[in-house]
Design an enzyme around this catalytic site. Structure first.
Site, PDB file in Angstrom:
ATOM      1  N   ASP A 141      17.913   2.596  40.822  1.00  0.00           N
ATOM      2  CA  ASP A 141      18.030   3.737  41.768  1.00  0.00           C
ATOM      3  C   ASP A 141      19.455   3.886  42.413  1.00  0.00           C
ATOM      4  O   ASP A 141      20.104   2.720  42.523  1.00  0.00           O
ATOM      5  CB  ASP A 141      16.938   3.783  42.741  1.00  0.00           C
ATOM      6  CG  ASP A 141      15.444   4.036  42.086  1.00  0.00           C
ATOM      7  OD1 ASP A 141      15.317   4.791  41.264  1.00  0.00           O
ATOM      8  OD2 ASP A 141      14.679   3.426  42.728  1.00  0.00           O
ATOM      9  N   LYS A 142      19.849   4.933  43.075  1.00  0.00           N
ATOM     10  CA  LYS A 142      21.222   4.916  43.638  1.00  0.00           C
ATOM     11  C   LYS A 142      21.385   3.682  44.612  1.00  0.00           C
ATOM     12  O   LYS A 142      22.284   2.933  44.700  1.00  0.00           O
ATOM     13  CB  LYS A 142      21.313   6.164  44.296  1.00  0.00           C
ATOM     14  CG  LYS A 142      22.865   6.209  45.004  1.00  0.00           C
ATOM     15  CD  LYS A 142      22.906   7.681  45.832  1.00  0.00           C
ATOM     16  CE  LYS A 142      24.163   7.690  46.976  1.00  0.00           C
ATOM     17  NZ  LYS A 142      24.244   8.851  47.440  1.00  0.00           N
TER      18      LYS A 142
END
Length: 325
Positions: A141-142
């Site tokens: 995830d970012k």
């Protein structure tokens, strides 16, 4: 028959087969679900020799054949974005991704991603994942930091994707969770699927795909635990969703627990607020990565320490007095 530049690959569904063909193919081949749908709709996929629909459900023993198109030239720009390369050889590289860096471009967001950085740093990335995902075997995830393996050519990509599907790629994370687990070791075996009300979120869902996470408490803080989380499966947001399911959401997770501090006992809320102020993103870091080299068979092991901002928050949590606001 495959045309010049194309290649046929065959995949056999195992005991964990389940769900729609497009989702199964995405995981088995290490590609995006959008890419899997495209291949099915283009007639490049067969299921036991027949023409499938994307909603068909493979069962153990089914054979899925895919004719991968010749790699397209990417129009994604290469960008000189700082990138920490932990290991690199002719077949793959391992990177330590910083938090805040999106893995691959999307519509309207074609710059400033890990893929842009890789295209600048590496000349010979795999195209099997599609032009927007060259070499990407798995993603973070970012706002999750840590270790990722990236393939440099198609054969390495396929073998790594197969190893990931067969649970031969071992991934462990350091994660801080609110409250305290009931014991030092816990295993969550709960299926994960799309959230019924919010399509961008995942949830424990009886109709979802099997998901297993093993947790081990490393440290117990005043109102939170530092855990080691090892993935047995690799579903989207798995650790975050499983900890939320346990009632102990990830510290700093603004998506799944934006008001978690409110659930802390009143006497511990000043301490919890102090930790929240120091953790500006989810406290989740891919700290360990272990897999067999796709060409040599040698076991490769990598570790990445907590990045400075999480390390500082952990140090504060270990020693902060209970009344710190």
């Amino acid at each position: 028959m495959p045309q010049p530049g194309e290649e046929r690959i065959e995949l056999t569904a195992g005991e964990d087969a389940g769900g729609r063909l497009d989702a199964w193919l995405a995981e088995a081949a290490g590609i995006s679900r959008t890419r899997a749908v495209q291949l099915i709709e283009q007639g490049r996929v067969t299921l036991n020799g027949g023409v499938p629909k994307k909603r068909d459900q493979p069962v153990p023993g089914d054979v899925v054949s895919v004719v991968m198109p010749a790699p397209e030239r990417s129009d994604v720009p290469a960008e000189d974005i700082p990138l920490t390369i932990v290991y690199q050889d002719a077949d793959l590289l391992v990177i330590d991704k910083p938090a805040g860096l999106v893995v691959h471009p999307a519509a309207g967001h074609r710059t400033g991603t890990l893929v842009n950085a890789l295209l600048y740093a590496v000349d010979d990335l795999s195209g099997i994942g599609g032009v927007l995902r060259p070499g990407i075997v798995h993603r973070l995830d970012k706002d999750t930091s840590g270790l990722m393996v990236v393939a440099k050519h198609d054969e390495a990509h396929r073998r790594l994707a197969a190893a990931l599907k067969d649970r031969k790629v071992k991934r462990a994370y350091l994660v801080a969770a609110w409250g305290h687990l009931g014991r030092d070791d816990a295993t969550v075996d709960a299926p994960i699927g799309r959230h019924s009300g919010e399509r961008k979120k995942m949830a424990v869902n009886a109709s979802g795909r099997r998901a297993v996470t093993h947790f081990k408490r490393l440290e117990q803080w005043r109102a939170a635990d530092l855990l080691r989380a090892e993935l047995e499966t690799g579903r989207t947001h798995q650790i975050r969703v499983h900890l939320l399911h346990l009632g102990h959401p990830v510290v700093g997770d603004r998506t799944y627990a934006p008001t978690a501090v409110k659930g802390i006992a009143p006497q511990d809320r000043p301490w919890a607020s102090g930790l929240s102020k120091r953790v500006r993103r989810q406290f989740l870091h891919a700290a360990e990565l272990r897999f067999m080299h796709p060409r040599t068979g040698e076991e490769l092991r990598f570790e990445a320490a907590l990045p400075p901002e999480l390390a500082a928050a952990a140090e504060w949590a270990r020693g902060a007095p209970p009344a710190v606001a």
